[in-house]
Design an enzyme around this catalytic site. Sequence first.
Site, mmCIF file in Angstrom:
data_model
loop_
_atom_site.group_PDB
_atom_site.id
_atom_site.type_symbol
_atom_site.label_atom_id
_atom_site.label_comp_id
_atom_site.label_asym_id
_atom_site.label_seq_id
_atom_site.Cartn_x
_atom_site.Cartn_y
_atom_site.Cartn_z
ATOM 1 N N ASP A 74 -12.895 2.892 -1.434
ATOM 2 C CA ASP A 74 -12.121 3.206 -0.248
ATOM 3 C C ASP A 74 -12.841 4.333 0.472
ATOM 4 O OD1 ASP A 74 -10.073 2.943 1.505
ATOM 5 O OD2 ASP A 74 -8.558 3.879 0.242
ATOM 6 N N HIS A 75 -12.553 4.457 1.714
ATOM 7 C CA HIS A 75 -13.125 5.512 2.565
ATOM 8 C C HIS A 75 -14.374 6.139 1.954
ATOM 9 C CE1 HIS A 75 -8.853 6.369 4.238
ATOM 10 N NE2 HIS A 75 -9.205 5.118 4.327
ATOM 11 N N CYS B 182 -3.674 2.668 -4.544
ATOM 12 C CA CYS B 182 -4.606 3.476 -3.751
ATOM 13 C C CYS B 182 -4.608 4.897 -4.321
ATOM 14 C CB CYS B 182 -4.192 3.476 -2.281
ATOM 15 S SG CYS B 182 -5.279 4.517 -1.275
ATOM 16 N N TYR C 261 -14.996 4.411 7.217
ATOM 17 C CA TYR C 261 -15.487 3.054 6.961
ATOM 18 C C TYR C 261 -16.961 2.851 7.299
ATOM 19 C CZ TYR C 261 -10.856 1.728 5.566
ATOM 20 O OH TYR C 261 -9.676 1.638 4.870
ATOM 21 N N HIS D 1 -7.548 0.400 -4.439
ATOM 22 C CA HIS D 1 -8.384 1.162 -3.498
ATOM 23 C C HIS D 1 -8.795 2.406 -4.261
ATOM 24 C CE1 HIS D 1 -6.369 -0.396 0.481
ATOM 25 N NE2 HIS D 1 -7.022 -1.334 -0.155
ATOM 26 N N HIS E 84 0.859 -1.186 0.000
ATOM 27 C CA HIS E 84 0.000 0.000 0.000
ATOM 28 C C HIS E 84 0.895 1.235 0.000
ATOM 29 C CE1 HIS E 84 -2.859 3.004 1.475
ATOM 30 N NE2 HIS E 84 -3.833 2.159 1.185
HETATM 31 C C1 DNO Z 1 -6.724 3.162 5.429
HETATM 32 C C2 DNO Z 1 -6.106 2.014 4.768
HETATM 33 C C3 DNO Z 1 -4.746 1.708 5.305
HETATM 34 C C4 DNO Z 1 -4.300 0.358 4.776
HETATM 35 C C5 DNO Z 1 -2.948 -0.042 5.219
HETATM 36 C C6 DNO Z 1 -2.487 -1.263 4.475
HETATM 37 O O1 DNO Z 1 -7.877 3.312 5.416
HETATM 38 O O2 DNO Z 1 -6.088 2.170 3.391
HETATM 39 O O3 DNO Z 1 -4.789 1.683 6.684
HETATM 40 O O4 DNO Z 1 -5.178 -0.624 5.208
HETATM 41 O O5 DNO Z 1 -2.029 0.965 5.054
HETATM 42 O O6 DNO Z 1 -1.477 -1.876 5.190
#
Ligand code: DNO
Length: 346
Positions: free
Chosen positions: A308-309, A236, A322, A263, A198
């Site tokens: 994501d988020h 991401c 989340y 992501h 990531h």
């Molecule tokens: C946040 C996530 C990160 C991710 C880690 C992977 O929301 O994208 O915390 O899970 O960095 O190790």
Amino acid sequence: MKMTFRWYGEKDSIAIENIAQIPVIDGVVSAVYDVPVGEVWPDESIQKLKTMAESHGLKFEVVESVPVHEDIKLRAQGCDRLIDNYCENIRRLAKYGVKVICYNFMPVFDWLRSEMAKPLADGSNSLAYDDQTVLSMNPLNSELSLPGWDESYTKEGLRELLTRYQQVDEEGLWQNLKYFLSKVIPVCEETDVKMAIHPDDPPWGIFGLPRIITDEKNLKRFLDLVPSVYNGVTFCTGSWGADINNDLIRMIHAAKGRIHFAHLRNIKHAGVRNFQESAHPTACGSLDMFGIVKALVDTGFDGYVRPDHGRMIWGETGKYGYGLYDRALGAMYLYGLFEAVKKLNR
Ligand code: DNO
């Protein structure tokens, strides 16, 4: 493309039943949360996640994360035992059908924001980052805590850890990452599990700590560290996209064949190193989500995706970034983009 959704296991306030009702979701992304970082995950805990997912018609093929112990990032004494444990976790996860492991190599802290619930014009709220605020923070004094961080740090533990990192600059961190990968990737090749690093979030050093998974140059350097398909990335968009100099579409092309997990989220820049997370659609933020999906499809990406988020909408409260609702909207939008681009590309 397989659309997934992060689920924090039985303790998640979001029920897996609700995730299963989002029409496009193929599987959950989860992890074993009750084992200290660096230790081996019990078979039963992995089996349980798989059984729970499958009893709701969902797969469990992506783990986020198997965290990397700080002693590995520091290449401290005893790190070989910790790397052996990491390899054992890969073997165990493979036994239960896991295909991709997401992890990061950020010293001490995971993702960082200066504000957790900044209001948006529509009355919802989301995570935001302002570098000026962060520069004035001292992790040892402030009340700063984030859901992504290891909550078990004591003030003394944190101080000691920050001191140990004074010996490790960016080059040192690269070497330690290479050492880790040189041990782990052969196990991945043997067990057919892909590692997906990531990017650092945000993608620049914070609190004097080095961060290296930050831009296109370093992305290429990372891929060349161990030139195996098993040594891949989690693309991401929100993390790399936080640096306005990163051209995400070019970066997707640069990582062709090595992106195993994506992501996908949007952010709105308010200036340099200043942004707020927005709803997923292109029109809501600064990132070209259509262009990103198109680049993924054009480069033959066939991995796992997750929204994501999200913002907190409709009065929802819970784990920052989340919630259920906005991530569900995001999944639907992203799925639509993939369907359209794939059909137009035929
Ligand atoms: C946040 C996530 C990160 C991710 C880690 C992977 O929301 O994208 O915390 O899970 O960095 O190790």
